[in-house]
Write an enzyme that holds these catalytic residues in place. Structure first.
Site, PDB file in Angstrom:
ATOM      1  CB  SER A 183       2.521 -15.149 -20.551  1.00 26.76           C
ATOM      2  OG  SER A 183       2.300 -14.937 -19.179  1.00 26.76           O
ATOM      3  CG  MET A 227       7.253  11.235  18.455  1.00 26.03           C
ATOM      4  SD  MET A 227       7.413  12.235  17.007  1.00 26.03           S
ATOM      5  CE  MET A 227       5.751  12.426  16.492  1.00 26.03           C
ATOM      6  NE  ARG A 277      -2.115  19.080  23.031  1.00 25.65           N
ATOM      7  CZ  ARG A 277      -2.822  18.198  23.751  1.00 25.65           C
ATOM      8  NH1 ARG A 277      -2.691  16.919  23.519  1.00 25.65           N
ATOM      9  NH2 ARG A 277      -3.658  18.617  24.662  1.00 25.65           N
ATOM     10  NE  ARG A 337      -5.622  11.241  14.865  1.00 27.99           N
ATOM     11  CZ  ARG A 337      -4.846  10.923  15.877  1.00 27.99           C
ATOM     12  NH1 ARG A 337      -3.621  11.359  15.933  1.00 27.99           N
ATOM     13  NH2 ARG A 337      -5.278  10.159  16.852  1.00 27.99           N
ATOM     14  NE  ARG A 352       4.395 -21.248 -11.168  1.00 25.15           N
ATOM     15  CZ  ARG A 352       3.982 -20.101 -10.628  1.00 25.15           C
ATOM     16  NH1 ARG A 352       2.807 -20.022 -10.062  1.00 25.15           N
ATOM     17  NH2 ARG A 352       4.766 -19.043 -10.644  1.00 25.15           N
ATOM     18  N   GLY A 405       0.909   8.023  20.181  1.00 18.63           N
ATOM     19  CA  GLY A 405       1.581   7.681  21.433  1.00 18.63           C
ATOM     20  C   GLY A 405       3.083   7.494  21.333  1.00 18.63           C
ATOM     21  CE  LYS A 414      -2.015  16.766  18.202  1.00 23.73           C
ATOM     22  NZ  LYS A 414      -1.314  16.040  19.209  1.00 23.73           N
ATOM     23  NE  ARG A 462       5.088 -23.047 -16.347  1.00 15.62           N
ATOM     24  CZ  ARG A 462       5.655 -22.521 -15.269  1.00 15.62           C
ATOM     25  NH1 ARG A 462       6.109 -21.272 -15.312  1.00 15.62           N
ATOM     26  NH2 ARG A 462       5.747 -23.210 -14.162  1.00 15.62           N
ATOM     27  CE1 TYR A 479      -2.436 -13.020 -18.894  1.00 13.29           C
ATOM     28  CE2 TYR A 479      -2.866 -12.594 -21.218  1.00 13.29           C
ATOM     29  CZ  TYR A 479      -2.246 -13.335 -20.222  1.00 13.29           C
ATOM     30  OH  TYR A 479      -1.428 -14.380 -20.561  1.00 13.29           O
ATOM     31  CG  HIS A 538       7.969 -25.053  -3.124  1.00 12.33           C
ATOM     32  ND1 HIS A 538       7.464 -25.659  -1.993  1.00 12.33           N
ATOM     33  CD2 HIS A 538       7.350 -25.623  -4.171  1.00 12.33           C
ATOM     34  CE1 HIS A 538       6.594 -26.580  -2.364  1.00 12.33           C
ATOM     35  NE2 HIS A 538       6.504 -26.580  -3.687  1.00 12.33           N
ATOM     36  CB  CYS A 554       1.777 -15.536 -15.648  1.00 14.61           C
ATOM     37  SG  CYS A 554       3.226 -16.258 -16.414  1.00 14.61           S
ATOM     38  CD  GLU A 578       9.809 -18.505 -17.800  1.00 17.29           C
ATOM     39  OE1 GLU A 578       9.548 -18.254 -16.616  1.00 17.29           O
ATOM     40  OE2 GLU A 578       9.493 -19.576 -18.345  1.00 17.29           O
ATOM     41  N   GLY A 638       7.080 -13.874 -17.709  1.00 10.87           N
ATOM     42  CA  GLY A 638       7.336 -14.600 -16.464  1.00 10.87           C
ATOM     43  C   GLY A 638       8.343 -13.793 -15.677  1.00 10.87           C
ATOM     44  CB  THR A 639       7.939 -10.611 -13.919  1.00  7.34           C
ATOM     45  OG1 THR A 639       6.699 -11.006 -13.344  1.00  7.34           O
ATOM     46  CG2 THR A 639       7.691  -9.761 -15.141  1.00  7.34           C
ATOM     47  CG  ASN A 640       7.850 -15.223 -10.409  1.00  9.67           C
ATOM     48  OD1 ASN A 640       7.557 -14.105  -9.995  1.00  9.67           O
ATOM     49  ND2 ASN A 640       6.996 -16.228 -10.385  1.00  9.67           N
ATOM     50  CG  ASP A 641      12.340 -18.179 -14.124  1.00  6.93           C
ATOM     51  OD1 ASP A 641      13.290 -18.410 -13.356  1.00  6.93           O
ATOM     52  OD2 ASP A 641      11.417 -18.980 -14.327  1.00  6.93           O
TER      53      ASP A 641
HETATM   54  C1  PEP Z   1       7.895 -16.762 -13.821  1.00  7.51           C
HETATM   55  O1  PEP Z   1       9.049 -17.121 -13.962  1.00  7.51           O
HETATM   56  O2  PEP Z   1       7.564 -15.581 -13.637  1.00  7.51           O
HETATM   57  C2  PEP Z   1       6.805 -17.741 -13.782  1.00  7.51           C
HETATM   58  C3  PEP Z   1       5.539 -17.376 -13.729  1.00  7.51           C
HETATM   59  O3  PEP Z   1       7.167 -19.050 -13.786  1.00  7.51           O
HETATM   60  P1  PEP Z   1       7.665 -19.841 -12.487  1.00  7.51           P
HETATM   61  O4  PEP Z   1       7.473 -18.962 -11.310  1.00  7.51           O
HETATM   62  O5  PEP Z   1       6.875 -21.078 -12.458  1.00  7.51           O
HETATM   63  O6  PEP Z   1       9.109 -20.067 -12.834  1.00  7.51           O
HETATM   64 MG    MG Z   2       9.415 -19.120 -14.728  1.00  6.71          MG
END
Ligand code: PEP
Ligand code: MG
Length: 902
Positions: free
Chosen positions: A776, A106, A95, A339, A566, A104, A25, A630, A866, A460, A846, A757, A778-781
């Site tokens: 690829s 403050m 104000r 604003r 998967r 609203g 303001k 996979r 990618y 899951h 992935c 991974e 697998g950044t979850n694992d």
């Molecule tokens: C992972 O691990 O990133 C992956 C894509 O495989 P998943 O999630 O099936 O283990």
């Molecule tokens: Mg995995």
């Protein structure tokens, strides 16, 4: 240090860029003054001062008193009025206003400077006694509740009593005498509660108000709002002390709120509300129905014209849609606030695209203006914005982790089987489970939304729901679910099976009953803007999809291939022939339970046709695009039946004694299944599994090729940790593939690569790349194993790690936004090493991070080819990939400029 910034008479010490210091303001008022708009004079006390005040036991910095006095004198000079004067009093508003809008949350105090003398002067000068006493009672009322903290209800009660005594219903019917009477009643109440008379000294009033506005930064509702909106890193609120102008002095006055474009559709029309003879709070409170601006144009043509000019000027100046507040006092227009206006996701796209077409901003700027949430919110139903907050608060049962956005309404059901049965009867359901497993997939699929008491964003339930774009809340630990009684309890509330509940996946909140939802329509501007993004980005965007149906959805979302099929997910449900789902589930269970290679082969023979059919379906959809398939990676515990009834069913199906099944399930039990016999380790011990899958892939590809479909299969081996391990499996893959190619005499190109991974694979990526034709990540694992955090259980304590008010170790959930600082190093190393051996190595990601904007920008930076995201996140990845290029160019340009200066 300067704590106060003045503005007035065409000059301002601050400007629009000083939002952090002056609040939105204050910065807006200073900027509007600078560009010559009619703004009442005033001054802003900085957010730094608020920070000091809150950190020093509610004491002001030493220099503040003198600074405020000096600026008050300037204000009095500029307005030629004096605060509290018995002849021509200056009145001010006090104000709040922080760097981020917190509507609203403050406090504000209006008409400050009135006392028993100045009120008479105001009455005389305006020749309107009623107006003056109404202003005074408003001030006493606000001051008593905001500064002193007297209960609002007690004050309201006195207002009601006065009106009842005079036999009037509306405030507008109260005569001056009535307001006088009310002021006296308020003052009496004030004295009885505080032991002191209501302050007459305007400076005392002013300091009280300043302290109250600063203090309101830490009021519970403001703290909660910042937590919910994830507003962090601000110093506090600024205080704006501004000359009062009145919209309620008669029919030549009024007040309004307007937007330079329509905030719901984005259309370029002047949009707003105006109330004749009213103060700003009357518009906000919604007591009277305001008129549309077009009506104002007819009633006050001169002022309207002026306002229209302001509209154009401000939009050009700020190069964005503005939300403005104004007051007309006796035919003179005053701008009180401007604003950047909040807008719906559809309007966000419309406005960005229109402004780029109008030449107001560049296409790059238009792209930069879209946030990932804007895209998310475009596709999913949302809790209808008109729903009253109070109603939602009443209905709230519990809150969990917002795994998949959107909103869903349905009847609660506690088992997947019953969910399917209820949906079969035509009902809408929300599946509520402690956690989900592949056996629940049928029920998950038919449910409107999914709610689990445990798990995090890669559990899951979350992964499966995300793939379908289905609203999902996980880790709702407050929820106590009793499967036996079919009831869930939380925070003193409960819902039973069959009761309606609503999930808000945007906030992760569970409500009782049916809350109204609405689905935003996809605007044309969306595809225009995404087209611009596509022409800028360098990263390709693929999708994670396990069925032809998901692949088709992803294609519509702009996916350029599949980065992860998967294959174990293909055994959850038969999408083409749902009645065959059970057969599929039993076949994979039979394969896992098998304790000899003969038994396993028998089960695999049943699986092969299913797999081949699925692959054909996917290849057809992805005609011309690469498809990374996979090989199976089932954490075994997820795939075997644990319930006696299911175990009996499987025993009967494969013709063994139920004890055999029970023993085998026990044998397969692992203490750490995520680190157990899964991924390619299965294919090392049971090569026949790999053989069946490779055969199914290659046969499907050849059949498609024969039908004129362009197939680009990439066979991906999961959970690899060593070159020799990969070599064995790649050799076997090639043998089977060549066998099929020989048998069919059809030439087929395909790639064999691996997931990276496991941290060891990233570290030894140069060795792995000697065998792998693509990587690829697998950044979850990789996150799970790199950080030593269980994907399934970390949700229980991770919030502590992420909450700034608690441990605040990480700024984001590492399973959602890549831990660039740590896990990112493994990726950088892996890419560098891999490409040192194979310079053209194709590299993608992935894990779930492939659909997270910040992580996608990192993938661009490390030169991946990618990213692969679940279908509904494909547009987010496309946008983020373009933003990465734009931000990179800007950074390079600013580096170049700095160098030039040296
Ligand atoms: C992972 O691990 O990133 C992956 C894509 O495989 P998943 O999630 O099936 O283990
Ligand atoms: Mg995995």
């Amino acid at each position: 240090m300067n704590y106060v910034y003045f503005f007035g008479a065409g000059k301002a010490e601050g400007d629009g860029s000083m939002k952090d210091l002056l609040g939105g303001k204050g910065a807006g008022l200073a900027e509007m003054t600078r560009i010559g708009l009619p703004v009442p004079a005033g001054f802003t006390i900085t957010t730094e001062c608020c920070d000091y005040y809150l950190k020093h036991d509610l004491k002001y910095p030493k220099s503040l008193r003198a600074e405020v006095e000096k600026n008050l004198a300037r204000l009095e000079k500029a307005t030629r009025k004096k605060l509290g004067d018995a002849k021509d009093p200056l009145l001010v508003s006090v104000r709040s206003g922080s760097a981020r809008s917190m509507p609203g949350m403050m406090e504000t105090i209006l008409n400050l400077g009135l006392n028993s003398k100045s009120v008479e002067a105001l009455a005389r000068n305006t020749k309107n006694e009623r107006f003056a006493w109404d202003a005074y009672r408003r001030f006493v009322q606000m001051y008593s509740s905001v500064v002193i903290g007297l209960p609002k209800e007690e004050l309201e009660e006195r207002l009601r009593k006065m009106k009842a005594g005079r036999g009037v219903k509306d405030d507008t019917q109260v005569p001056a005498e009535g307001w006088r009477e009310l002021v006296a009643a308020y003052k009496e109440y004030f004295k009885s509660k505080t032991g002191k008379a209501f302050p007459e000294d305007p400076e005392e009033q002013l300091w009280g108000a300043i302290g109250a506005v600063f203090g309101s930064w830490n009021a519970e509702k403001a703290v909660t709002y910042r937590r919910v909106e994830r507003i962090t890193g601000l110093l506090g609120t600024a205080v704006n002390v501004v000359q009062m102008v009145f919209g309620n002095t008669g029919d030549n006055s009024g007040t309004g709120v307007c937007f330079t474009r329509d905030p719901s559709t984005g259309e370029k029309i002047f949009y707003g509300d105006f109330l004749i003879n009213a103060q700003g709070e009357d518009v906000v409170a919604g007591i009277r129905t305001p008129m549309h601006l077009s009506e104002m144009a007819a009633r006050m043509p001169k002022v309207y014209k002026q306002l229209e000019k302001v509209r154009q000027l401000l939009e050009k100046h700020y190069r964005d849609m503005q939300d403005m507040e104004f007051t007309v006092e006796e035919g003179t227009l005053y701008m009180l606030q401007t604003r950047v206006g909040k807008r719906t996701p559809a309007a966000t796209f419309e406005i960005a695209v229109d402004m780029a077409k109008e030449g107001l901003i560049s296409k790059e700027e238009a792209i930069e203006r879209i946030k990932p949430e804007d895209i998310d919110r475009l596709f999913y139903p949302i809790v209808d914005p008109s729903t009253a907050r109070a109603d939602l608060a009443k209905r709230k049962v519990a809150a969990g982790i917002n795994a998949v956005p959107g909103a869903a309404v349905g009847k609660a059901v506690f088992s997947a089987e019953e969910a399917e049965a209820m949906v079969h009867r035509g009902e809408k359901v929300i599946l509520v489970r402690r956690e989900t497993s592949p056996e629940d997939v049928g029920g998950m699929f038919v449910a409107q939304g999914i709610l689990t008491a445990t798990g995090g964003k890669t559990s899951h339930a979350a992964v499966v729901a995300r793939g379908w774009g289905k609203c999902c809340i996980v880790g709702c630990e407050e929820l106590d679910i009793d499967y036996g009684m079919k009831v869930a309890h939380a925070n003193g509330k409960a819902f039973r099976q069959g009761d309606w509940i609503t999930l808000d996946g945007n906030d992760g909140v569970v409500y009782q009953g049916q809350v109204k939802l609405s689905t935003p329509e996809l605007p044309e501007a969306f595809s225009t803007l995404m087209g611009w993004a596509d022409s800028i980005r360098k990263l390709h965007v693929r999708t994670n999809a396990d069925t032809p149906h998901d692949a088709q959805k992803a294609l519509e979302m702009g996916a350029e291939g599949i980065g992860l099929v998967r294959t174990e997910h293909m055994f959850f449900k038969d999408f083409e022939f749902p009645e065959k789902s059970i057969e599929r589930q039993l076949a994979i269970q039979e394969m896992i339970i098998a304790d000899s290679s003969i038994a396993r082969k028998k089960a695999l023979d049943k699986l092969l046709p299913y797999q081949r059919r699925d692959f054909i379906g996917i290849f057809k959809v992805m005609d011309g695009f690469p498809v990374t398939i996979r090989l199976i990676d089932p954490p075994l515990h997820e795939f075997v039946p644990h319930e006696p009834e299911k175990q009996r069913e499987l025993a009967a199906k494969i013709g063994v004694d139920v004890d055999v099944i029970v023993r085998r399930v026990e044998q397969l039990h692992e203490a750490n299944p995520m680190l157990g016999h899964r991924g390619c380790r299965l294919a090392i011990t049971f090569p026949e599994i790999l053989e069946m899958q490779v055969r199914a892939i290659i046969e499907a590809a050849i059949e498609c090729k024969k039908a004129g479909i362009k197939v680009i299969p990439e066979i991906m081996i999961p959970l690899v940790m060593d070159k020799k391990e990969l070599q064995i499996l790649t050799d076997r893959t090639n043998q089977v593939a060549q066998e099929v190619i020989r048998e069919t005499k059809v030439k087929l190109e395909y790639l064999v690569g691996t997931m990276i991974e496991i941290p060891r694979a990233a570290l030894l990526a140069d060795e792995i790349a000697e065998v792998a034709e693509f990587f690829s990540f697998g950044t979850n694992d990789l996150t799970q194993m790199g950080m030593g955090l269980s994907r399934d259980d970390a949700g229980r304590f991770l919030p502590e790690y992420v909450d700034e008010k608690k441990a605040g170790i990480f700024s984001d959930d590492p399973f959602q936004t890549l831990d660039i600082h740590g896990v990112g190093l493994l990726i950088r190393w892996g890419i560098e090493r891999g490409r040192s051996v194979r310079p053209k190595l194709e590299i993608g990601i992935c894990g779930e991070h492939g659909g997270d904007a910040a992580s996608v920008k990192f993938c661009h930076e490390v030169e991946m080819d990618y990213v692969s995201a679940s279908p509904f996140r494909v547009p987010i990845a496309r946008l983020a990939a373009a933003q990465a290029v734009i931000e990179e160019r800007a950074a390079r340009k600013s580096r170049g400029k700095k160098k030039g200066k040296m």
